[in-house]
Design a protein around this motif. Structure first.
Motif, mmCIF file in Angstrom:
data_model
loop_
_atom_site.group_PDB
_atom_site.id
_atom_site.type_symbol
_atom_site.label_atom_id
_atom_site.label_comp_id
_atom_site.label_asym_id
_atom_site.label_seq_id
_atom_site.Cartn_x
_atom_site.Cartn_y
_atom_site.Cartn_z
ATOM 1 N N HIS A 125 0.825 -1.205 0.000
ATOM 2 C CA HIS A 125 0.000 0.000 0.000
ATOM 3 C C HIS A 125 0.862 1.259 0.000
ATOM 4 C CE1 HIS A 125 -3.690 -2.216 0.288
ATOM 5 N NE2 HIS A 125 -3.371 -2.771 1.446
ATOM 6 N N ILE B 261 -4.498 -11.408 -3.204
ATOM 7 C CA ILE B 261 -5.805 -10.776 -3.049
ATOM 8 C C ILE B 261 -5.649 -9.311 -2.655
ATOM 9 C CG2 ILE B 261 -7.914 -10.777 -1.654
ATOM 10 C CD1 ILE B 261 -7.676 -13.874 -1.611
ATOM 11 N N ALA B 262 -4.653 -9.016 -1.802
ATOM 12 C CA ALA B 262 -4.386 -7.620 -1.430
ATOM 13 C C ALA B 262 -3.994 -6.803 -2.654
ATOM 14 C CB ALA B 262 -3.290 -7.557 -0.368
ATOM 15 N N ILE C 59 -4.970 -7.347 -5.746
ATOM 16 C CA ILE C 59 -6.188 -7.115 -6.521
ATOM 17 C C ILE C 59 -6.990 -5.978 -5.897
ATOM 18 C CG2 ILE C 59 -8.393 -8.113 -7.249
ATOM 19 C CD1 ILE C 59 -6.942 -10.843 -7.337
ATOM 20 N N ARG C 60 -7.108 -6.010 -4.570
ATOM 21 C CA ARG C 60 -7.833 -4.950 -3.875
ATOM 22 C C ARG C 60 -7.169 -3.589 -4.084
ATOM 23 N NH1 ARG C 60 -12.526 -7.486 -3.096
ATOM 24 N NH2 ARG C 60 -12.510 -9.085 -1.491
ATOM 25 N N ALA C 61 -5.838 -3.597 -4.282
ATOM 26 C CA ALA C 61 -5.107 -2.349 -4.486
ATOM 27 C C ALA C 61 -5.208 -1.830 -5.911
ATOM 28 C CB ALA C 61 -3.638 -2.536 -4.113
ATOM 29 N N GLY C 62 -5.860 -2.588 -6.802
ATOM 30 C CA GLY C 62 -6.106 -2.091 -8.144
ATOM 31 C C GLY C 62 -5.400 -2.813 -9.272
ATOM 32 N N ALA D 251 -9.898 -16.955 -3.136
ATOM 33 C CA ALA D 251 -10.218 -15.997 -4.197
ATOM 34 C C ALA D 251 -11.695 -16.087 -4.578
ATOM 35 C CB ALA D 251 -9.339 -16.254 -5.413
ATOM 36 N N GLN E 24 -13.738 -14.492 -1.891
ATOM 37 C CA GLN E 24 -13.611 -13.034 -1.948
ATOM 38 C C GLN E 24 -14.122 -12.455 -3.262
ATOM 39 O OE1 GLN E 24 -12.462 -11.047 0.595
ATOM 40 N NE2 GLN E 24 -12.417 -12.892 1.863
ATOM 41 N N ARG E 25 -14.457 -13.350 -4.200
ATOM 42 C CA ARG E 25 -14.973 -12.951 -5.507
ATOM 43 C C ARG E 25 -13.989 -12.026 -6.236
ATOM 44 N NH1 ARG E 25 -21.499 -12.045 -4.371
ATOM 45 N NH2 ARG E 25 -21.850 -14.152 -3.549
ATOM 46 N N VAL E 26 -12.743 -12.482 -6.284
ATOM 47 C CA VAL E 26 -11.714 -11.732 -7.000
ATOM 48 C C VAL E 26 -11.097 -12.625 -8.076
ATOM 49 C CG1 VAL E 26 -11.190 -10.163 -5.097
ATOM 50 C CG2 VAL E 26 -9.970 -12.352 -5.267
#
Length: 224
Positions: free
Chosen positions: A16, A38-39, A41-44, A65, A68-70
């Motif tokens: 981050h 996953i982090a 993916i959450r970061a963009g 995954a 978390q639906r990623v």
């Protein structure tokens, strides 16, 4: 399979803090449960690939995954072997095995997630040697390991391969069960002081330059 702990959390913080531009391609080496992937993916990140030598880890990451639906792609094997030749990434994340171990034989079972030879560099050194080719020009490596296996050695190996390298995160943490179980070995080999029960974790960032060194000079010479 390795359960996310302090080193995983520290690497997520570094992810981050690095403020990597969204939309990039990411490789997570030794993905384990998929927490780092996953982090990312959450970061963009637009496309994330996790790789692990443990079949159980691969299936766990896929399940996480899905929960978390990623859109995480997870592959089985050694990342340095299974990633297609010529494939490169904007960001490479890695929390590799780095705990010094009494045996030089290949670790088996759960120990594959942490055992890394007598000096803890059994997997770090090959990764450092190959990382340049896994990064696009301008790409970034974020890797966490214990200071016990040599921070300067990692920085130097990355620099030898043409990367700019520095420590971007540090944290002292108490020994976990694995470290407590080999205190005698660590003391005998001078890796920790007598009575030491904490280790320093570091996150090392390696940046592949946008262009090979010397290109700028050549351009300026041509302009004249």
């Amino acid at each position: 399979m390795y359960t996310p702990q302090d080193d995983t959390a520290l690497l997520v913080e570094a992810l981050h803090a690095a403020a990597i531009a969204p939309g990039g391609r990411v490789l997570d080496i030794g993905t384990g449960t998929g927490a780092l992937a996953i982090a990312a993916i959450r970061a963009g990140a637009a496309e994330v690939t996790g790789v692990d030598v443990s079949r159980r880890a691969v299936w766990t990451a896929r399940v996480n995954a899905a929960l978390q639906r990623v859109p995480l792609r997870v592959r089985f094997g050694n990342a340095l072997d299974v990633v297609a030749k010529g494939e490169s990434f904007d960001l490479v994340l890695s929390n590799p095995p780095y705990v010094p171990a009494a045996s030089t034989c290949a670790a088996k079972g759960p120990a594959r997630a942490w055992d890394a030879g007598l000096d803890g560099r059994q997997l770090l050194d090959p990764l450092c040697a190959r990382i340049h080719d896994l990064l696009v020009p301008g790409g970034v490596l974020l890797m966490v390991h214990s200071a016990l296996c040599g921070v300067d050695a990692t920085l130097q190996r990355l620099r030898d391969c043409g990367l700019k390298a520095s420590v971007v995160q540090r944290r002292w943490v108490p020994f976990g069960p694995v470290m407590h179980g080999r205190i005698g070995f660590l003391e005998q080999h001078g890796l920790i002081e007598s009575g030491q029960r904490h280790e320093e974790l570091v996150v090392i960032r390696g940046d592949r330059p946008e262009r090979p060194q010397g290109d700028g000079g050549a351009e300026r010479a041509g302009a004249r």
